[in-house]
Write an enzyme that holds these catalytic residues in place. Structure first.
Site, PDB file in Angstrom:
ATOM      1  N   ASN A 105       0.878  -1.225   0.041  1.00  0.00           N
ATOM      2  CA  ASN A 105      -0.051  -0.160  -0.100  1.00  0.00           C
ATOM      3  C   ASN A 105       0.848   1.099  -0.028  1.00  0.00           C
ATOM      4  O   ASN A 105       1.787   1.396   0.744  1.00  0.00           O
ATOM      5  CB  ASN A 105      -0.883   0.058   1.555  1.00  0.00           C
ATOM      6  CG  ASN A 105      -1.867   1.257   1.452  1.00  0.00           C
ATOM      7  OD1 ASN A 105      -1.235   2.339   1.525  1.00  0.00           O
ATOM      8  ND2 ASN A 105      -3.213   0.749   1.379  1.00  0.00           N
ATOM      9  N   CYS A 136      -6.640   8.431   3.230  1.00  0.00           N
ATOM     10  CA  CYS A 136      -6.247   8.542   4.521  1.00  0.00           C
ATOM     11  C   CYS A 136      -6.892   9.770   5.113  1.00  0.00           C
ATOM     12  O   CYS A 136      -6.535  10.718   4.858  1.00  0.00           O
ATOM     13  CB  CYS A 136      -4.861   8.167   5.011  1.00  0.00           C
ATOM     14  SG  CYS A 136      -4.699   8.284   6.635  1.00  0.00           S
TER      15      CYS A 136
HETATM   16  C1  LIG Z   1      -4.978   1.565  13.231  1.00  0.00           C
HETATM   17  C2  LIG Z   1      -5.264   1.552  11.926  1.00  0.00           C
HETATM   18  C3  LIG Z   1      -4.273   2.102  10.962  1.00  0.00           C
HETATM   19  C4  LIG Z   1      -4.650   2.045   9.619  1.00  0.00           C
HETATM   20  N1  LIG Z   1      -3.571   2.271   8.790  1.00  0.00           N
HETATM   21  C5  LIG Z   1      -3.876   2.378   7.355  1.00  0.00           C
HETATM   22  C6  LIG Z   1      -2.842   2.561   6.586  1.00  0.00           C
HETATM   23  O1  LIG Z   1      -1.673   2.949   6.541  1.00  0.00           O
HETATM   24  N2  LIG Z   1      -3.305   2.782   5.063  1.00  0.00           N
HETATM   25  C7  LIG Z   1      -4.552   2.443   4.489  1.00  0.00           C
HETATM   26  O2  LIG Z   1      -4.697   2.703   3.503  1.00  0.00           O
HETATM   27  N3  LIG Z   1      -5.592   2.197   5.418  1.00  0.00           N
HETATM   28  C8  LIG Z   1      -5.359   2.184   7.048  1.00  0.00           C
HETATM   29  N4  LIG Z   1      -6.194   1.851   7.889  1.00  0.00           N
HETATM   30  C9  LIG Z   1      -7.725   1.616   7.309  1.00  0.00           C
HETATM   31  C10 LIG Z   1      -7.968  -0.076   7.162  1.00  0.00           C
HETATM   32  O3  LIG Z   1      -6.874  -0.641   6.150  1.00  0.00           O
HETATM   33  C11 LIG Z   1      -9.539  -0.229   6.747  1.00  0.00           C
HETATM   34  O4  LIG Z   1      -9.548   0.250   5.472  1.00  0.00           O
HETATM   35  C12 LIG Z   1     -10.428   0.242   7.715  1.00  0.00           C
HETATM   36  O5  LIG Z   1      -9.891  -0.031   8.964  1.00  0.00           O
HETATM   37  C13 LIG Z   1     -11.691  -0.312   7.677  1.00  0.00           C
HETATM   38  O6  LIG Z   1     -11.554  -1.696   8.077  1.00  0.00           O
HETATM   39  P1  LIG Z   1     -11.972  -2.436   9.598  1.00  0.00           P
HETATM   40  O7  LIG Z   1     -13.397  -1.823   9.747  1.00  0.00           O
HETATM   41  O8  LIG Z   1     -11.843  -3.704   8.977  1.00  0.00           O
HETATM   42  O9  LIG Z   1     -10.795  -1.822  10.359  1.00  0.00           O
HETATM   43  C14 LIG Z   1      -6.051   1.799   9.193  1.00  0.00           C
HETATM   44  C15 LIG Z   1      -6.798   1.535  10.018  1.00  0.00           C
HETATM   45  C16 LIG Z   1      -6.620   1.340  11.343  1.00  0.00           C
HETATM   46  C17 LIG Z   1      -7.630   0.955  12.528  1.00  0.00           C
END
Ligand SMILES: Cc1cc2nc3c(=O)[nH]c(=O)nc-3n(C[C@H](O)[C@H](O)[C@H](O)COP(=O)(O)O)c2cc1C
Ligand SMILES: Cc1cc2nc3c(=O)[nH]c(=O)nc-3n(C[C@H](O)[C@H](O)[C@H](O)COP(=O)(O)OP(=O)(O)OC[C@H]3O[C@@H](n4cnc5c(N)ncnc54)[C@H](O)[C@@H]3O)c2cc1C
Ligand code: FES
Lengths: 308, 271
Positions: A105, A136
């Protein structure tokens, strides 16, 4: 008793790449691969999406960076990462050894940075796809640009021109029209779309009158956002005919199944990894059991089965 | 491969206002946990995340481990009221542990409030080393600070170890009138605990750890502190639990308390 022969085939192919299962880890939620591999059989993972990597190293935001909320969490990690060169030198060799697909990513400040990252990674072996984070919510301009279809199209085109590796464009839900973002990406060479990233949220301490996150606002994830994510996948599927990867609040095999029914070709699991370090393998097993209960032999039979 | 543990609640005792001592049975944690390490417990199915608690005691023969915790919010309240026999989904033991003091050095354990939990296990390990190791290590000195006398919980737990804590209370209702760090500073002046004579181990609220670190750095006494952070995952993937630390070259960087800690060299932390 299930026998090996009766176990459903979970494999999917998208953007020309074969994945053992449609269950992947979501960016930023599986560490560098090493941490999660200590807790689950990564061979059962379809893919491992890395934390966003940028050209220069980033320290990320100060603590507190996370808050537990009703059925979800807020995070403002602030894209902490070591930068592309340290990533390639220190993390990629280990990721390559893992028995799963590797999706890197990438995140940039400007379009030329995205293109430079894509170009740099094309020279490296063992990367099955790039996921381009246009979404983001924790950094300035992260969403402003990502919610503008013109910018999404331009950025996708620049990344497309810079690499031959399959590209997945990751979209933000912080918009009134996610379908037009998906269309812009598809029209400019995206191989797939992933949706959704986190929703902008905030938490306040009513005793101290202070925000609970050092960054004040953060990204909401977890079960709380699953309905938003399902609607996003539904709208995107109607708008484009490239594969969609569903993300948002998936905690169980049936959660994953719902995304596939709506039309996702694969899903990513994020916040669930924090509750259970073996969440992804559990979800893969549960999805297999669910397919069996429906008398299905292949997971691809489930994709897009929504009846409206 | 690590696996989540299914730890069974053996008993719960209320040992102070809102303070609970709980015993769980789990052979692996009982055998492996070292002082400073923690367990990450899912209080019940309604909770999204686990709660981190230091290992307070272990009994490898009975295959049990103990925690001592304060009810702060919904998670710890749920845990405190679980019926005996409940199986709790647990990760652990997690994190690093305290470093033994150099030979001939006095270990000084300075705890604030529930910060005494990991220090009690550390005192137990240090006392056990005295009976098994040749060239008898020096017995630990324990300094514990609480707001008021009622919160001076579980001293009986320490009596069985033959460690007699020096108490400090904010209101002067027990022992020294002042904080544990004030008492430690006082004792430092009166004893020969300068460089090469003592090693300090601290656990307690962050302002207290800051004061302890500053005092130890000024007096050139080596010091390790155990830190607390809100921990969504506890095993190093979320990057939520960070603390600012000084790198070898002096530049500042974030480190994860769950995986790089919770025990850190006090001089390496930017409070
Ligand atoms: C602690 C944390 C860090 C994340 N860091 C990134 C990141 O660096 N890049 C990105 O594209 N998404 C990032 N995300 C988003 C997740 O990849 C995902 O799109 C989002 O959390 C929704 O999915 P979930 O409900 O299963 O967590 C992050 C999410 C969390 C909770
Ligand atoms: C390594 C470590 C060891 C600990 N050992 C002990 C112990 O031995 N005894 C004890 O009483 N407490 C200990 N704590 C603190 C304990 O984890 C929190 O008090 C507890 O998580 C609060 O949960 P709650 O649901 O009751 O409160 P809530 O405020 O409702 O918790 C909400 C969320 O915030 C997190 N959280 C809130 N406050 C804290 C805090 N101060 N530190 C860390 N996380 C927090 C929780 O994990 C949870 O995810 C320790 C913390 C860490 C990191
Ligand atoms: S709690 Fe997730 S990295 Fe430490």
């Amino acid at each position: 008793m299930t026998t090996r022969a009766s176990r459903p085939d979970l494999s999917v192919t998208l953007a020309g790449v074969h994945f053992a299962t449609p269950i992947w880890t979501a960016s930023g939620t599986a560490g560098t691969g090493e941490e999660i591999a200590a807790w689950c059989d990564t061979g059962k993972l379809g893919g491992m999406v890395t934390k966003s990597v940028s050209l220069e190293p980033r320290p990320g935001h100060p603590y507190p960076r996370t808050v537990e909320t009703a059925s979800g969490m807020l995070n403002a990690i602030g894209l902490q990462n070591k930068g592309i060169e340290a990533f390639i030198a220190e993390e990629l060799p280990r990721l390559r050894q893992m028995p799963t697909r590797v999706i890197v990513n990438v995140v940039g400040w400007a379009i030329d940075e995205y293109a430079a990252l894509a170009h740099r990674l094309t020279r490296e072996e063992g990367i099955d796809a790039l996921e381009v984070n246009l979404s983001c919510p924790n950094v300035s301009r992260g969403i402003d640009n990502g919610a503008d279809p013109g910018w999404v199209g331009e950025c996708t085109a620049a990344v497309r021109a810079a690499t031959t590796t399959p590209i997945i464009i990751k979209l933000t839900p912080n918009t009134h029209d996610i379908a037009s973002l998906a269309r812009a990406a598809a029209d400019h060479g995206a191989d797939a779309i992933s949706a959704i990233n986190t929703l902008v949220g905030m938490a306040v301490n009513h005793n101290t009158f202070k925000p609970r996150l050092a960054n004040i606002t953060g990204g909401l994830s977890g079960p709380a956002i699953k309905p938003v994510a399902l609607a996003a996948v539904y709208k995107i599927k109607k708008a484009v005919d490239i594969p969609v990867i569903g993300i948002g609040g998936i905690m169980s095999g049936t959660d994953a199944a719902e995304f596939l029914i709506v039309g996702a070709s694969a899903v990513q699991v994020g916040t669930a990894n924090f509750r259970h370090p073996d969440a992804t393998t559990r979800i893969a097993d549960e999805l297999g059991a669910y397919l069996q209960s429906k008398g299905m032999t292949r997971v691809t039979d489930l994709i897009g089965r929504l009846e409206v | 491969m690590n696996r989540p543990r299914r730890a069974t609640l053996v008993w719960t005792r209320r040992v102070g206002p809102n303070v609970y001592h709980q015993r769980f049975s789990d052979s692996l944690i009982a055998r492996r946990a070292k002082a400073g390490q923690f367990v990450h417990l899912l209080p019940g199915s309604d909770h999204l995340f686990r709660r981190a608690l230091s290992v307070y005691a272990t009994d490898p023969r009975a295959e049990t481990f103990d925690v001592l915790h304060q009810v702060l919010g919904a998670g710890t309240r749920c845990l405190a009221h679980q019926p005996i026999g409940t199986v709790i989904d647990t990760l652990g033991p997690l994190g690093n542990s305290f470093t033994p003091p150099a030979r001939g050095t006095t270990p000084v354990l300075v705890g604030g409030g529930l910060g005494m939990a990991p220090l009690r296990l550390w005192a137990a390990e240090l006392m056990a080393a005295r009976s098994t190791r040749r060239g008898k290590p020096v017995a630990p000195i324990m300094i514990l600070g609480v707001r008021t006398r009622e919160l001076a919980v579980a001293p009986y737990q320490l009596r069985t170890l033959h460690v007699h804590p020096h108490w400090a209370t904010d209101d002067g209702s027990l022992g020294f009138h002042g904080t544990a760090v004030d008492l430690f500073a006082d004792m430092l002046r009166r004893n020969d605990w300068g460089p090469g004579h003592a090693m300090v181990y601290g656990c307690g609220p962050e302002p207290m750890m800051k004061a302890l670190a500053e005092l130890c750095i000024a007096q050139q006494v080596p010091c390790e502190v155990s830190l607390e952070r809100s921990m969504p995952c506890g095993y190093g993937v979320c990057m939520g639990c960070v603390v600012t630390s000084r790198g070898a070259s002096g530049y500042e960087t974030y480190r994860r308390v769950c995986r790089d800690g919770p025990v850190f060299d006090a001089a390496a932390i930017v409070f």
